[in-house]
Design a protein around this motif. Structure first.
Motif, PDB file in Angstrom:
ATOM      1  N   GLY A 163       0.812  -1.213   0.000  1.00 38.44           N
ATOM      2  CA  GLY A 163       0.000   0.000   0.000  1.00 38.44           C
ATOM      3  C   GLY A 163       0.845   1.262   0.000  1.00 38.44           C
ATOM      4  N   GLY A 164       1.946   1.249   0.765  1.00 38.48           N
ATOM      5  CA  GLY A 164       2.812   2.422   0.809  1.00 38.48           C
ATOM      6  C   GLY A 164       3.454   2.721  -0.526  1.00 38.48           C
ATOM      7  N   ALA A 165       3.949   1.675  -1.217  1.00 35.70           N
ATOM      8  CA  ALA A 165       4.546   1.872  -2.538  1.00 35.70           C
ATOM      9  C   ALA A 165       3.507   2.397  -3.529  1.00 35.70           C
ATOM     10  N   ARG A 166       2.280   1.873  -3.450  1.00 40.34           N
ATOM     11  CA  ARG A 166       1.221   2.344  -4.355  1.00 40.34           C
ATOM     12  C   ARG A 166       0.819   3.784  -4.036  1.00 40.34           C
ATOM     13  N   MET A 167       0.834   4.133  -2.751  1.00 38.54           N
ATOM     14  CA  MET A 167       0.467   5.496  -2.374  1.00 38.54           C
ATOM     15  C   MET A 167       1.475   6.510  -2.907  1.00 38.54           C
ATOM     16  N   LEU A 168       2.763   6.186  -2.806  1.00 35.29           N
ATOM     17  CA  LEU A 168       3.782   7.092  -3.344  1.00 35.29           C
ATOM     18  C   LEU A 168       3.584   7.284  -4.844  1.00 35.29           C
ATOM     19  N   ASN A 169       3.232   6.212  -5.519  1.00 38.43           N
ATOM     20  CA  ASN A 169       2.972   6.304  -6.956  1.00 38.43           C
ATOM     21  C   ASN A 169       1.732   7.146  -7.238  1.00 38.43           C
ATOM     22  N   ALA A 170       0.674   6.958  -6.431  1.00 35.90           N
ATOM     23  CA  ALA A 170      -0.560   7.721  -6.627  1.00 35.90           C
ATOM     24  C   ALA A 170      -0.345   9.214  -6.396  1.00 35.90           C
ATOM     25  N   LEU A 171       0.591   9.546  -5.503  1.00 29.68           N
ATOM     26  CA  LEU A 171       0.887  10.952  -5.207  1.00 29.68           C
ATOM     27  C   LEU A 171       1.958  11.520  -6.135  1.00 29.68           C
ATOM     28  N   ASN A 172       2.406  10.699  -7.106  1.00 26.67           N
ATOM     29  CA  ASN A 172       3.391  11.129  -8.118  1.00 26.67           C
ATOM     30  C   ASN A 172       4.767  11.439  -7.535  1.00 26.67           C
ATOM     31  N   PHE A 173       5.141  10.743  -6.454  1.00 25.29           N
ATOM     32  CA  PHE A 173       6.504  10.886  -5.955  1.00 25.29           C
ATOM     33  C   PHE A 173       7.470  10.167  -6.899  1.00 25.29           C
ATOM     34  N   ASN A 174       8.608  10.753  -7.089  1.00 27.22           N
ATOM     35  CA  ASN A 174       9.680  10.171  -7.886  1.00 27.22           C
ATOM     36  C   ASN A 174      10.702   9.600  -6.903  1.00 27.22           C
ATOM     37  N   ILE A 175      10.739   8.282  -6.780  1.00 27.82           N
ATOM     38  CA  ILE A 175      11.553   7.645  -5.744  1.00 27.82           C
ATOM     39  C   ILE A 175      12.870   7.145  -6.327  1.00 27.82           C
ATOM     40  N   ARG A 176      13.949   7.596  -5.707  1.00 25.16           N
ATOM     41  CA  ARG A 176      15.299   7.173  -6.112  1.00 25.16           C
ATOM     42  C   ARG A 176      15.692   5.858  -5.447  1.00 25.16           C
ATOM     43  N   LYS A 177      15.421   5.747  -4.144  1.00 22.61           N
ATOM     44  CA  LYS A 177      15.715   4.535  -3.380  1.00 22.61           C
ATOM     45  C   LYS A 177      14.593   4.309  -2.373  1.00 22.61           C
ATOM     46  N   TYR A 178      14.369   3.042  -2.048  1.00 20.35           N
ATOM     47  CA  TYR A 178      13.433   2.653  -0.988  1.00 20.35           C
ATOM     48  C   TYR A 178      14.252   2.089   0.173  1.00 20.35           C
ATOM     49  N   HIS A 179      14.122   2.705   1.349  1.00 21.40           N
ATOM     50  CA  HIS A 179      14.872   2.263   2.523  1.00 21.40           C
ATOM     51  C   HIS A 179      13.896   1.615   3.495  1.00 21.40           C
ATOM     52  N   MET A 180      14.079   0.318   3.735  1.00 21.91           N
ATOM     53  CA  MET A 180      13.218  -0.433   4.648  1.00 21.91           C
ATOM     54  C   MET A 180      13.860  -0.463   6.027  1.00 21.91           C
ATOM     55  N   ASN A 181      13.220   0.189   6.986  1.00 17.44           N
ATOM     56  CA  ASN A 181      13.703   0.175   8.366  1.00 17.44           C
ATOM     57  C   ASN A 181      13.107  -1.045   9.062  1.00 17.44           C
ATOM     58  N   GLU A 182      13.821  -2.158   9.015  1.00 19.36           N
ATOM     59  CA  GLU A 182      13.397  -3.471   9.498  1.00 19.36           C
ATOM     60  C   GLU A 182      12.489  -4.143   8.461  1.00 19.36           C
ATOM     61  N   GLY A 183      12.240  -5.432   8.647  1.00 22.78           N
ATOM     62  CA  GLY A 183      11.560  -6.238   7.640  1.00 22.78           C
ATOM     63  C   GLY A 183      10.072  -6.015   7.512  1.00 22.78           C
ATOM     64  N   HIS A 184       9.469  -5.224   8.416  1.00 27.95           N
ATOM     65  CA  HIS A 184       8.020  -5.008   8.344  1.00 27.95           C
ATOM     66  C   HIS A 184       7.583  -4.451   6.991  1.00 27.95           C
ATOM     67  N   ALA A 185       8.464  -3.681   6.344  1.00 31.78           N
ATOM     68  CA  ALA A 185       8.093  -3.019   5.090  1.00 31.78           C
ATOM     69  C   ALA A 185       8.524  -3.798   3.864  1.00 31.78           C
ATOM     70  N   ALA A 186       9.003  -5.029   4.033  1.00 30.84           N
ATOM     71  CA  ALA A 186       9.650  -5.746   2.937  1.00 30.84           C
ATOM     72  C   ALA A 186       8.737  -6.008   1.751  1.00 30.84           C
ATOM     73  N   MET A 187       7.416  -6.022   1.980  1.00 28.30           N
ATOM     74  CA  MET A 187       6.528  -6.326   0.858  1.00 28.30           C
ATOM     75  C   MET A 187       6.451  -5.194  -0.170  1.00 28.30           C
ATOM     76  N   LEU A 188       7.082  -4.064   0.119  1.00 26.16           N
ATOM     77  CA  LEU A 188       7.161  -3.040  -0.926  1.00 26.16           C
ATOM     78  C   LEU A 188       7.948  -3.587  -2.118  1.00 26.16           C
ATOM     79  N   THR A 189       8.879  -4.519  -1.856  1.00 34.93           N
ATOM     80  CA  THR A 189       9.657  -5.107  -2.960  1.00 34.93           C
ATOM     81  C   THR A 189       8.765  -5.887  -3.920  1.00 34.93           C
TER      82      THR A 189
END
Length: 574
Positions: A163-189
């Motif tokens: 959901g977080g990765a999709r939200m950044l896309n919906a808001l038109n953010f241009n992301i250079r890198k994704y930094h996962m602070n611990e494995g909770h966010a790993a599904m962004l991959t």
């Protein structure tokens, strides 16, 4: 009310997307439980100070972690945290969807701006599923931090990562890198991977149809957990029922393990840069996950946030500009001893006033005051100092006083029992040694407690302390550490100079140990009796020298400004 396109100005340049299940920015926004969340908040504040292009993503946690009360028998009770996002955050009109158990779940973002006096601003997005139209159970997915059962956790991590990765896309953010602070966010991959699929003619070449390398080049992963059991794993039957079908399960099992859906393995396999949070923790992580290249970037603290107002005044006078250049603290010898001592006495009085207001106990400003505050988990051994009450009384009767604080996870019964045992010791020792346990440890309590004690105690079982940032918060306020040599303290410790160690040197091998309670307790008592108390009571100039060394040799380096400069050069611009 939302300002029209409030986030647009943040989309003009490529940004680092920083994902964390919890973020601690202030006590008024209770979306954190402890060290992981406080680190995330400090990271974002330093990014703002350094004017780094970053956007942070987390969950809104409408019910917080929990509010702790301790009953008269010494047992922890938990209550929801009541707070109103509308008072602190700005609701954005954009929404996105993520499938959970086959249902489309709507997600909306709340915006918070972390503003630095230096001029930088970092947007933080708090994801929320409490939206009309969502199923009732889905509306509560973002309510409780670390609440509910394993299914609840899996759903939260789907919202955070996919959901977080999709939200950044919906808001038109241009992301250079994704930094996962611990494995909770790993599904962004998985969301990133789902966008890379190419065409194939041979089904046996399915893995080659997904551009794993492209995802890896975009991802940075920080692991914080030094024990195998601490990494998020979910049974495959649960995952197949709940997870959206965006990547074939045959490929997922290659990336996360056949036995369970292991999010740490997922992050490790799809990140080009992986790091532990102290040098020792980097070694431990390599032993846990052989075959992966794991770096080490030691955690830090946001210096200005955690410096008491009394020391802020002194630093401003003698070291102008220190807040944005904490390396200037190496010049602490420019500050007269009497100013250091006066600032500490102010912080001590500030804490003692809070103790009296909340517990009714009146502490003596002349006695050595020891502080211990962190999550109540058995491996942290908060009760180690009570191992031998006769010895403790012989050393400390009329000479020292103790301040404890910390929450236990609601389902951690041994952690709750530890809080109860400490309260039993408080009752036994009450006429000889003053001891208090402060309720509901949070950022506001820490801001009073840590600078106001004379000595910061830390007694984890080696090597289970990944980093341990509370000791860094002590150092910035001239409070020496008295700690087991684990985590960051291995790097910051100089015996008798920056503080004191407890127990033997760090183990040579990166294998876990049950620790030796007796050996550690005896060393604690020995140094407290023969070294620390005599120095504090009989040699003020010597004690202030250790205080200054804690500032000039620890605080100047162990901060998130130094940490973030390392992330930029070693991880973000690779």
């Amino acid at each position: 009310m939302e300002k029209h396109n409030a986030w647009k100005k943040f989309t003009w340049e490529p940004r680092i997307a920083y994902f964390s299940m919890e973020i601690g920015l202030s006590a008024e926004i209770p979306t954190y439980s402890g060290g992981l969340g406080i680190l995330a908040g400090d990271t974002i504040k330093s990014a703002a100070d350094l004017e780094l292009p970053m956007v942070a993503v987390t969950l809104i946690h409408r019910k917080g972690y929990f509010r702790q009360q301790i009953d008269r028998d010494g047992w922890q009770r938990e209550f929801p945290v009541e707070w109103n996002p509308e008072r602190h955050l700005e609701l954005l009109s954009v929404k996105t969807l993520v499938p959970i158990e086959g249902r489309d779940v709507k997600i909306q973002p709340w915006l918070y701006r972390v503003k630095s006096p230096a001029g930088g601003v970092i947007p933080v997005l708090f994801l929320d599923t409490d939206i009309p139209g969502n199923a009732e159970e889905d509306r509560h997915v973002t309510d409780y931090l670390y609440g509910g059962d394993l299914e609840y956790r899996l759903k939260q991590e789907i919202v955070l990562g996919i959901g977080g990765a999709r939200m950044l896309n919906a808001l038109n953010f241009n992301i250079r890198k994704y930094h996962m602070n611990e494995g909770h966010a790993a599904m962004l991959t998985l969301e990133l991977l789902s966008n890379t699929r190419g065409r194939i003619d041979d089904p046996s070449e399915e893995r080659a149809a997904w551009d794993l390398h492209r995802v890896m080049e975009q991802c940075v992963f920080t692991t914080h957990t030094p024990v195998e059991a601490g990494h998020d794993k979910f049974p495959w039957d649960m995952v197949e029922r709940i997870l959206p079908d965006i990547v074939p399960f045959s490929l997922l099992k290659q990336l996360t393990g056949n036995d369970a859906f292991n999010l740490t393995l997922l992050a490790l396999n799809l990140s080009n840069f992986v790091n532990g949070v102290a040098k020792k923790h980097g070694e431990i992580s390599k032993s846990l996950f052989p075959g992966f290249k794991i770096h080490a970037i030691t955690n830090g603290i946001h210096s200005f946030t955690w410096t008491s107002p009394f020391f802020v005044q002194v630093y401003n006078k003698y070291l102008p500009g220190w807040a944005n250049e904490p390396e200037m603290l190496v010049r602490v010898d420019n500050i007269p001893d009497e100013d250091i001592w006066e600032a500490h006495q102010g912080a001590k009085a500030f804490l003692f006033m809070y103790i009296e207001e909340t517990t009714g106990q009146r502490f003596d400003p002349d006695l050595l005051t020891i502080g211990f505050a962190r999550r109540s988990a058995t491996y942290k051994r908060a009760d180690l100092i009570f191992s031998d009450l006769e010895r403790l009384l012989a050393i400390g009767d009329g000479k020292l006083q103790l301040v404890f604080a910390g929450k236990s996870h609601p389902k951690d019964l041994p952690g709750k029992e530890m809080i109860h045992r400490i309260h039993e010791k408080i009752a036994v020792l009450k006429d000889r040694i003053r001891i208090v346990y402060l309720e509901n440890y949070n950022m506001d309590v820490a801001y009073r407690l840590i600078p106001g004690v004379d000595l910061w105690l830390n007694t984890p079982v080696r090597p289970l302390e990944a980093s341990g940032t509370s000791g860094m918060k002590a150092a910035i306020n001239g409070v020496p550490n008295f700690s087991v040599l684990d985590g960051w303290w291995i790097e910051g410790h100089i015996e008798g100079v920056t503080g004191w160690s407890i127990g033997p040197p760090p183990m040579e091998k990166s294998t876990s140990s049950n620790g030796d309670n007796h050996e550690d307790a005896q060393d604690l008592y020995r140094k407290l009796e023969n070294t620390i108390l005599p120095l504090y009571t009989g040699n003020r100039a010597g004690w202030i020298r250790v205080m200054k060394n804690a500032i000039g040799k620890n605080a100047y380096y162990f901060n998130t400004h130094v940490m973030m400069r390392r992330y930029v050069t070693e991880a973000y611009i690779r």
